[in-house]
Design a protein around this motif. Sequence first.
Motif: not given
Length: 456
Positions: A13-30
């Motif tokens: 919910v935090h991320r859905l509402k625009g909150g920031l988060w620590k990014r994972m490696p690009e392959a995982v984020e994709a």
Amino acid sequence: IRPAANRFVNEYVHRLKGGLWKRMPEAVEACLKETYGIMVYQEDVSRVAMAAAGFSSAQADGLRKTLSKKRDSPGFASIRSSFMDGCAKNGMDRADIDELWTMMLSFDGYSFCKAHSASYALVSYRLAWMKATYPGLFICSVINNGGGFYGTQTYVDEARRLGYRILPPHINHSGSGYAVEQEPGVGQAGIIRAGLSQVAQLAAGTVLAIVAERNKNGPFTSLDNFLSRIRPSYDALRPLVLSGCLDGVAAHASTGGEAWTRPRLLWAYHEWRSRSSHAGDYGCGELFASSQAPACVSDYDPSRKLAHEAEFLGLILSAQPAALYEGRAHAMATRMGWPPPCSSAKLTELIGKRVCLLGVAVAGKEVMASTGMAMCFRSFSDSDGVFETVIFPQAYRRLMPILESNAAFLLFGTPRNDAGAVALHLEDARGLNRPQRPGVSGEYSRSSRPRPGNTG
């Protein structure tokens, strides 16, 4: 909220509402772009294992299956080791690997695939449209189907809050199930009629026989007419009389149309049975051909009728159940030194303040807190709606005997807003059911129904 994703709901919910988060490696984020970097569906586990650890599709599916069988399943340690090694070979640091694995472990029980989630979402949207557009038909269908999360009383109360007038079963107007007799229009109130199947202790065969006879030969015109056409046993007639199903035909020609009381209907039935057995023809002769009911056969008082309604219908149709406890709730709040009970509709205006509410138990679920102690989520209703409560372990251990032995409560706590979901964090509660033995503090009846006493 599904159990598999519970640990990450707030973060989602935090991320859905625009909150920031620590990014994972690009392959995982994709892989997790659609769900803001969080694994939600079963197939997310397989796709991330392939992207992060270099698993083959067969290995990734094996990981998913192993997680669904709990952590003590054979091969779990080996799969974990393979996953850790694969991620490390692909250049991921240990912190990211541990975070991914923790997310995967949230699927170590019941979890679901995206197709399952999408199909339920589609059903949910359609039903939401149905309720908004045809609320009466929707609620009747839920009750008649025996489905829904709540009991029949909760859906009946919701229909009343939506403006429907709720009518009890009627021998001439009710079918087997609930039905809308009048959909609401501009300036109109809708009508929902309870079905004969709502009458407890009435066999399904009797319900079908009544409806079939009425459809074939027309409405029942009097008790005499009903008895001669249906010829019910006493066990079938008693719940019909005491639940009020025969009130609409409780008149006899000899009384000039004066309605008979329910006790007099039972008296008339016994007279009919007596004459019928003597005549050898069940149902012959006129009611009270040679005798009248004695003057002592008077009507039941309102409290007795309410008790019969609860006993023979299994719910209250004539009133909101919470409204029956309002006087007792205010008296209890005064005695305890608590604020006067407020409406659940006011909770959003009282965030962070200690409040009292009157609530009738609707549903509940006990869960284990992170400490390993039991806590509880419970739903209650008042005249304005259903509201949620959270009972943390310390309060739950103390309040559980009260919560388990009552149906209506005075609740004391603080409303909190969690990402738009308002719930009362319960601190204390008192049961509002009458004591089983006068003068015994804390002991309450297990039923919210008034004691019916001798029902005749």
